[in-house]
Design a protein around this motif. Structure first.
Motif, PDB file in Angstrom:
ATOM      1  N   ARG A   1       0.825  -1.214   0.000  1.00  0.00           N
ATOM      2  CA  ARG A   1       0.000   0.000   0.000  1.00  0.00           C
ATOM      3  C   ARG A   1       0.857   1.261   0.000  1.00  0.00           C
ATOM      4  O   ARG A   1       0.370   2.332  -0.349  1.00  0.00           O
ATOM      5  N   ARG A   2       2.116   1.125   0.406  1.00  0.00           N
ATOM      6  CA  ARG A   2       3.014   2.279   0.367  1.00  0.00           C
ATOM      7  C   ARG A   2       3.644   2.458  -1.002  1.00  0.00           C
ATOM      8  O   ARG A   2       4.222   3.496  -1.301  1.00  0.00           O
ATOM      9  N   LEU A   3       3.523   1.426  -1.827  1.00  0.00           N
ATOM     10  CA  LEU A   3       4.129   1.448  -3.153  1.00  0.00           C
ATOM     11  C   LEU A   3       3.126   1.860  -4.225  1.00  0.00           C
ATOM     12  O   LEU A   3       3.498   2.485  -5.226  1.00  0.00           O
ATOM     13  N   LEU A   4       1.845   1.534  -4.010  1.00  0.00           N
ATOM     14  CA  LEU A   4       0.819   1.699  -5.030  1.00  0.00           C
ATOM     15  C   LEU A   4      -0.240   2.703  -4.607  1.00  0.00           C
ATOM     16  O   LEU A   4      -0.506   2.884  -3.413  1.00  0.00           O
ATOM     17  N   GLU A   5      -0.860   3.325  -5.595  1.00  0.00           N
ATOM     18  CA  GLU A   5      -2.031   4.142  -5.321  1.00  0.00           C
ATOM     19  C   GLU A   5      -3.233   3.227  -5.141  1.00  0.00           C
ATOM     20  O   GLU A   5      -3.295   2.132  -5.704  1.00  0.00           O
ATOM     21  N   ILE A   6      -4.207   3.686  -4.351  1.00  0.00           N
ATOM     22  CA  ILE A   6      -5.343   2.851  -3.970  1.00  0.00           C
ATOM     23  C   ILE A   6      -6.611   3.341  -4.646  1.00  0.00           C
ATOM     24  O   ILE A   6      -6.874   4.545  -4.704  1.00  0.00           O
ATOM     25  N   GLU A   7      -7.392   2.391  -5.157  1.00  0.00           N
ATOM     26  CA  GLU A   7      -8.732   2.668  -5.667  1.00  0.00           C
ATOM     27  C   GLU A   7      -9.735   1.970  -4.761  1.00  0.00           C
ATOM     28  O   GLU A   7      -9.630   0.793  -4.494  1.00  0.00           O
ATOM     29  N   GLY A   8     -10.732   2.707  -4.307  1.00  0.00           N
ATOM     30  CA  GLY A   8     -11.744   2.138  -3.431  1.00  0.00           C
ATOM     31  C   GLY A   8     -11.620   2.668  -2.012  1.00  0.00           C
ATOM     32  O   GLY A   8     -10.958   3.680  -1.781  1.00  0.00           O
ATOM     33  N   PRO A   9     -12.247   1.969  -1.053  1.00  0.00           N
ATOM     34  CA  PRO A   9     -12.907   0.665  -1.189  1.00  0.00           C
ATOM     35  C   PRO A   9     -14.257   0.745  -1.914  1.00  0.00           C
ATOM     36  O   PRO A   9     -14.989   1.713  -1.768  1.00  0.00           O
ATOM     37  N   HIS A  10     -14.550  -0.309  -2.686  1.00  0.00           N
ATOM     38  CA  HIS A  10     -15.768  -0.367  -3.479  1.00  0.00           C
ATOM     39  C   HIS A  10     -16.862  -1.210  -2.834  1.00  0.00           C
ATOM     40  O   HIS A  10     -17.975  -1.253  -3.351  1.00  0.00           O
ATOM     41  N   GLY A  11     -16.539  -1.891  -1.752  1.00  0.00           N
ATOM     42  CA  GLY A  11     -17.549  -2.686  -1.075  1.00  0.00           C
ATOM     43  C   GLY A  11     -17.300  -4.177  -1.181  1.00  0.00           C
ATOM     44  O   GLY A  11     -16.589  -4.656  -2.056  1.00  0.00           O
ATOM     45  N   LEU A  12     -17.950  -4.903  -0.286  1.00  0.00           N
ATOM     46  CA  LEU A  12     -17.750  -6.347  -0.174  1.00  0.00           C
ATOM     47  C   LEU A  12     -18.174  -7.090  -1.435  1.00  0.00           C
ATOM     48  O   LEU A  12     -17.656  -8.159  -1.751  1.00  0.00           O
ATOM     49  N   GLY A  13     -19.113  -6.523  -2.196  1.00  0.00           N
ATOM     50  CA  GLY A  13     -19.648  -7.218  -3.362  1.00  0.00           C
ATOM     51  C   GLY A  13     -18.745  -7.243  -4.576  1.00  0.00           C
ATOM     52  O   GLY A  13     -19.041  -7.945  -5.554  1.00  0.00           O
TER      53      GLY A  13
END
Length: 269
Positions: free
Chosen positions: A36-48
Motif C-alpha cells: 500500500r506504500r508502493l501503489l495508489e489505492i482505488e476504493g474501497p468499493h464494497g464487499l460485493g
C-alpha cells in the motif's frame, strides 16, 4: 437496502469494545503492510466487488464485425478468524481493564502479510498476477550488492529500462530486506549512505518488503499505470458466541490492477 453483512450490531457488547478491536487491527496491520506504500489505492468499493475488468480484446474480426472479449481478474478475499474470552470482554466493559489483544493483533498481522504476498507474488494458478510476475513487464538480473556503488548501478539499470519505455518517473522501489539493508552501507571515503543516492533517482519511495524473497521491483508511480483495487477494506466481523468465547472474522478483499505492464521492472536473480 442497507445490510449489515458484518453482523456487528448483533454483538452483545458496546461500541467501546469495537473501537479497541478496530484500533488494534489498524495498528498491527499498518506496521506490516508494504504494498500500500508502493501503489495508489482505488476504493474501497464494497464487499460485493468480485472481479475487475481489463481492456477489451478483439476475439474475432472481419470486414463487417468484430467480437470483443473483456477479460476479468478475480478479487480474492482474505479471511482470518480469532476469538476473545467472554469474561475478558465483560471485565473490560465493567472495569475498563483492557483485554489481551494478542489474538487480534496476530490475526491482523497474518492478513497483512497475505495481502502483501498477493500484491508482490500474485496467485498465478488463478490468473492473478503479482508485481514480480506480470506478463510484459521488464526484468533485469540482480547483480551482487557486495560493494558500495553496486546497488546504485543495478537500480540505475532498472531506471534506464523504464526510461527507454517512455516512463520517466517518478519511480517507487520495493526491495527484499537484505537488499534494502545493504543500501545503508557507507562509502569508504566517508560519503553518504548509498540509500541517499538512490533516493535522488527513486523519488516515489523506497520500501522494505519481506514478501520479496530476493531482489526487488521498480515501478512508475501513478494510478494510470498500477493501482491496488480494494473491495472490502480490512474490517472485523462478528461471528457469534462459542463455549465461553466470542468468535470474530477479520477480512478484506483486494487485487493488483495492472493498466500498463510496461511500467514495471523486476530485479531478479
Amino acid at each position: 437496502m442497507n445490510v449489515d453483512y458484518l453482523d456487528r450490531a448483533e454483538a452483545p457488547f458496546g461500541p467501546d469494545v469495537w473501537a479497541k478491536l478496530d484500533e488494534t487491527v489498524v495498528g498491527a496491520a499498518s506496521s506490516q503492510l508494504t504494498g500500500r506504500r508502493l501503489l495508489e489505492i482505488e476504493g474501497p468499493h464494497g464487499l460485493g466487488l468480485k472481479s475487475i475488468a481489463g481492456p477489451d480484446e478483439d476475439l474475432i474480426g472481419d470486414v463487417e464485425s468484430t467480437v470483443c472479449l473483456s477479460p476479468v481478474t478475480p478479487v480474492p478475499t482474505i479471511k482470518h478468524s480469532f476469538t476473545l474470552p467472554m469474561r475478558d470482554v465483560a471485565n473490560y466493559e465493567t472495569t475498563g481493564v483492557l483485554f489481551n489483544v494478542r489474538a487480534v493483533a496476530t490475526a491482523a498481522i497474518q492478513v497483512a502479510r497475505r495481502e502483501d504476498d498477493i500484491i508482490f507474488n500474485g496467485i498465478p494458478d488463478h490468473g492473478i498476477p503479482g508485481l514480480l510476475n506480470i506478463s510484459d513487464a521488464a526484468t533485469i538480473n540482480l547483480n551482487p550488492w557486495t560493494e558500495p556503488g553496486m546497488a546504485f548501478e543495478n537500480i540505475m539499470e532498472a531506471v534506464n529500462v523504464l526510461d527507454d519505455r517512455g516512463l520517466h518517473g517518478p519511480y517507487a522501489l520495493a526491495l527484499s530486506p537484505p537488499l534494502y539493508n545493504a543500501l545503508f552501507r557507507l562509502y569508504p571515503n566517508g560519503g553518504p549512505a548509498e540509500l541517499e543516492q538512490v533516493r535522488m533517482m527513486v523519488t516515489g519511495g523506497i520500501i522494505k518488503s519481506p514478501s520479496i524473497a530476493n531482489g526487488g521491483v521498480l515501478v512508475a508511480v501513478g494510478k494510470q499505470f498500477l493501482s491496488l483495487v480494494i473491495g472490502q477494506d480490512l474490517v472485523t466481523a462478528y461471528v457469534g458466541p462459542q463455549c465461553g468465547e466470542f468468535e470474530f472474522c477479520l477480512m478484506e478483499s483486494l487485487v493488483l490492477k495492472v493498466a500498463l505492464p510496461q511500467a514495471v521492472c523486476a530485479i531478479t536473480g
